[in-house]
Design an enzyme around this catalytic site. Structure first.
Site, PDB file in Angstrom:
ATOM      1  CE  LYS A  97     -18.537 -27.237  37.539  1.00  0.00           C
ATOM      2  NZ  LYS A  97     -18.969 -28.117  37.170  1.00  0.00           N
ATOM      3  CG  ASP A  98     -18.397 -23.210  41.908  1.00  0.00           C
ATOM      4  OD1 ASP A  98     -19.399 -23.804  41.177  1.00  0.00           O
ATOM      5  OD2 ASP A  98     -17.188 -23.589  42.982  1.00  0.00           O
ATOM      6  NE  ARG A 148     -23.025 -28.187  32.198  1.00  0.00           N
ATOM      7  CZ  ARG A 148     -22.234 -29.578  31.706  1.00  0.00           C
ATOM      8  NH1 ARG A 148     -21.818 -29.926  31.095  1.00  0.00           N
ATOM      9  NH2 ARG A 148     -21.654 -30.302  33.047  1.00  0.00           N
ATOM     10  NE  ARG A 149     -21.221 -32.542  34.681  1.00  0.00           N
ATOM     11  CZ  ARG A 149     -20.447 -32.059  36.213  1.00  0.00           C
ATOM     12  NH1 ARG A 149     -21.343 -32.320  36.904  1.00  0.00           N
ATOM     13  NH2 ARG A 149     -19.125 -31.670  36.419  1.00  0.00           N
ATOM     14  NE  ARG A 166     -25.040 -29.990  45.722  1.00  0.00           N
ATOM     15  CZ  ARG A 166     -25.680 -29.639  46.625  1.00  0.00           C
ATOM     16  NH1 ARG A 166     -26.935 -29.361  46.815  1.00  0.00           N
ATOM     17  NH2 ARG A 166     -24.544 -28.791  47.434  1.00  0.00           N
ATOM     18  NE  ARG A 172     -20.546 -34.405  43.067  1.00  0.00           N
ATOM     19  CZ  ARG A 172     -20.590 -33.349  42.435  1.00  0.00           C
ATOM     20  NH1 ARG A 172     -21.278 -33.581  41.648  1.00  0.00           N
ATOM     21  NH2 ARG A 172     -20.020 -32.273  42.888  1.00  0.00           N
ATOM     22  CB  CYS A 260     -27.423 -23.202  38.512  1.00  0.00           C
ATOM     23  SG  CYS A 260     -25.935 -23.956  38.867  1.00  0.00           S
TER      24      CYS A 260
END
Length: 362
Positions: A97-98, A148-149, A166, A172, A260
């Site tokens: 996904k990166d 998105r979340r 972040r 986190r 992103c």
């Protein structure tokens, strides 16, 4: 000893082995992911030495800005790709996904490994143990660095507030546990599982709550497209269903020109030789959205055609998947483009343009 870009070492008995240098980010999760890929390669190539080269990327260094605000497409990959270009490493392990849907010229994703659970997970502050998002008190703050979340969860759980958080997984979780700023944070289930932290997962969010990011949960191995032998070596790691699902997802995202900085989400599954792709776009607050599902057949009666040579033009959204049926790859890529077109015809571009402008102005 060196022979062109390749490195060899001689052991005490005079035996010469080839050394494959594997690039990775320095974070604990990145190292665990890379080690798992190297283990598989070692089993297949016991005579080759693998050397892990860890480095920091821009995304690892800028920790006080939301990812969507940095505006850099290859946030977690550029430094690794520079090392690949200079022959300092021979392959790089990434979270798929990166990786942008268009890779720099000369690079390709040589394998996409079997996907871990791609869904998002809720991790609660210890004092809220046993709760779920819908049972958290009004105005409880949930941390996520993903537009998105946030867009999906704001719509689904309007009683909650969402704030940026972040840092790598360890950071986190520390911010969640040691302060009272957040009641919960939302992370990819795959990362927590790979770290062995399943016990921190309070809730897995199904597609009705929160669809996932393109490529989420899958690991990708990036190589120089011209290195046929390395490409052959890593292609054995390809998981056909994962390759096809991620190819469709990436083609969908690429067609929408998403990244992103816009809320785009997907959900895919393979059942009875059919590939199903659900894709959605959202406004930043989730109030405006478009969501559709399409399917295609990916059955392959013919034997996989052997690809003699990698033609960079046949890269599909940055992936060269040797040993996966070309007809099925074509169908998967077309599915993503077709779904992208369907959403665009219904107004997806307008939703994404406004989301991008609002995000830039934040």
């Amino acid at each position: 000893m060196a022979d062109g870009p390749y490195k060899y070492i001689r052991d005490a008995d005079g035996k010469v082995s080839r050394v494959i240098r594997v690039g990775t980010r320095k974070s604990q999760l990145a190292r665990i992911q890379t080690d798992s890929v190297v283990e598989k390669l070692k089993e297949l190539h016991p005579d080759v030495q693998f050397e892990i080269v860890a480095m920091s990327t821009t995304g690892d260094k800028i920790l006080d800005t939301a990812l969507s605000k940095i505006g850099e497409k290859s946030l977690f990959t550029k430094e690794l790709e520079n090392a690949l270009e200079k022959n300092e490493v021979d392959l790089v392990v990434h979270s798929l996904k990166d990786l942008p849907t268009v890779l720099p010229v000369g690079f390709t994703i040589g394998s996409v490994l079997k996907r871990e659970n791609p869904h998002d997970a809720v991790v609660l502050h210890p004092k809220h143990k046993g709760k779920r998002l819908d049972s958290l008190a009004n105005k409880s703050v949930v941390g996520t660095s993903s537009l998105r979340r946030a867009a999906q969860l704001k719509k689904r759980f309007p009683h909650l507030e969402f704030k940026d958080i972040r840092g790598n997984l360890n950071t986190r979780l520390k911010k969640l546990d040691e302060k009272d700023d957040f009641s919960a944070i939302v992370l990819a289930a795959a990362g927590l599982r790979r770290m062995g932290w399943d016990n921190r997962i309070s809730q897995i969010l199904g597609p009705e709550d929160c669809m996932y990011a393109v490529g989420q949960g899958a690991l990708a191995v990036e190589v120089r497209a011209r290195d046929q032998d390395i490409l052959e070596m890593v292609s054995v790691l390809n998981d056909s269903d994962t390759v096809l699902r991620c190819m469709a997802e990436r083609a969908f995202l690429k067609h929408l020109e998403g990244g992103c900085s816009v809320p785009v989400a997907v959900y895919t599954e393979v059942k009875n030789s059919q590939l199903y792709l659900t894709g959605a776009v959202y406004s930043l607050d989730g109030s405006d959205s478009l969501k559709e599902t399409m399917q295609t057949s990916i059955s392959s009666d013919s034997q996989v055609e052997e690809q003699e040579k990698v033609d960079e033009k046949v890269q599909r959204v940055g992936i060269t998947a040797l040993k996966v049926s070309e007809a099925a790859q074509d169908a998967a890529e077309k599915l993503g483009v077709d779904l992208g077109n369907l959403l665009l015809s219904k107004g997806a571009k307008e939703i994404l343009t406004v989301a991008r402008q609002l995000n830039d102005a934040r």
